[in-house]
Design a protein around this motif. Structure first.
Motif, PDB file in Angstrom:
ATOM      1  N   HIS A  62       1.378  -0.293   9.982  1.00 11.69           N
ATOM      2  CA  HIS A  62      -0.044  -0.493   9.342  1.00 11.69           C
ATOM      3  C   HIS A  62      -0.760   1.277   8.996  1.00 11.69           C
ATOM      4  O   HIS A  62      -1.314   1.539   9.997  1.00 11.69           O
ATOM      5  N   PRO A 120      -3.734   1.856   6.521  1.00 13.62           N
ATOM      6  CA  PRO A 120      -4.141   1.819   5.471  1.00 13.62           C
ATOM      7  C   PRO A 120      -4.319   2.792   4.664  1.00 13.62           C
ATOM      8  O   PRO A 120      -4.994   3.117   3.328  1.00 13.62           O
ATOM      9  N   ASP A 151       0.949   0.269   0.882  1.00  8.72           N
ATOM     10  CA  ASP A 151       0.846  -0.937  -0.265  1.00  8.72           C
ATOM     11  C   ASP A 151      -0.856  -1.501  -0.291  1.00  8.72           C
ATOM     12  O   ASP A 151      -1.295  -1.031   0.576  1.00  8.72           O
ATOM     13  N   ALA A 152      -0.793  -2.543  -0.655  1.00 12.69           N
ATOM     14  CA  ALA A 152      -2.517  -3.521  -1.479  1.00 12.69           C
ATOM     15  C   ALA A 152      -2.527  -4.075   0.290  1.00 12.69           C
ATOM     16  O   ALA A 152      -3.386  -3.862   0.246  1.00 12.69           O
ATOM     17  N   LYS A 153      -1.527  -4.734   1.093  1.00  8.49           N
ATOM     18  CA  LYS A 153      -1.842  -4.358   2.638  1.00  8.49           C
ATOM     19  C   LYS A 153      -2.093  -3.825   3.637  1.00  8.49           C
ATOM     20  O   LYS A 153      -2.570  -3.931   4.957  1.00  8.49           O
ATOM     21  N   GLY A 154      -1.962  -2.440   3.202  1.00  8.16           N
ATOM     22  CA  GLY A 154      -2.073  -1.148   4.091  1.00  8.16           C
ATOM     23  C   GLY A 154      -0.689  -1.048   4.305  1.00  8.16           C
ATOM     24  O   GLY A 154      -1.085  -0.128   6.107  1.00  8.16           O
ATOM     25  N   MET A 155       0.146  -1.714   4.159  1.00  4.21           N
ATOM     26  CA  MET A 155       1.692  -1.226   5.395  1.00  4.21           C
ATOM     27  C   MET A 155       2.514  -0.310   4.804  1.00  4.21           C
ATOM     28  O   MET A 155       2.672   0.235   3.291  1.00  4.21           O
TER      29      MET A 155
END
Length: 126
Positions: free
Chosen positions: A69, A71, A77-81
């Motif tokens: 993780h 961000p 990515d969109a989830k901050g991963m």
């Protein structure tokens, strides 16, 4: 077994152990390089069948990934991963150490054989 065959065997051992060291060091170096979206994780490995006459190159194999993780990372990515190759550092360091020790043993055997050949030439010249 001829002396040339012994030298060839030692040279082949040196070449193979060098490939193993290269594979382990590349895997260690790439362990913290993030993967772009859609890229598959790959790890480097020495070939299973090594033929010194044909030469050999490192091969790649599919690998699993690990997500971290972060961000603020540009590749998040969109989830901050952020995705990285899942490199087992203990396994790679063990491979690196055993390949280094094997390489050193091949160097010692090559030098011993060379000194025996030189000594035989000295005896023959007397």
């Amino acid at each position: 077994m001829s002396v040339e065959a012994l030298l060839d065997a030692t040279r082949a051992g040196l070449a193979y152990e060098r490939l193993r060291m290269d594979a382990a060091s590349r895997n260690i170096a790439s362990s913290n390089v993030p993967l772009r979206t859609g890229d598959a994780a790959r790890v480097w490995q020495a070939p299973a069948a090594f033929d010194p006459q044909l030469g050999a190159a490192l091969e790649t194999a599919p690998a699993s990934t690990r997500a971290v993780h972060d961000p603020n990372h540009p590749l998040a990515d969109a989830k901050g991963m952020v995705t990285y190759p899942a490199v087992d550092m203990v396994h790679e360091m063990t491979n690196l150490m055993t390949a280094t020790r094997s390489y050193e043993a091949n160097v010692r055997s090559f030098n011993l054989l060379r000194s025996m050949m030189l000594r035989a030439l000295e005896i023959g010249a007397k």
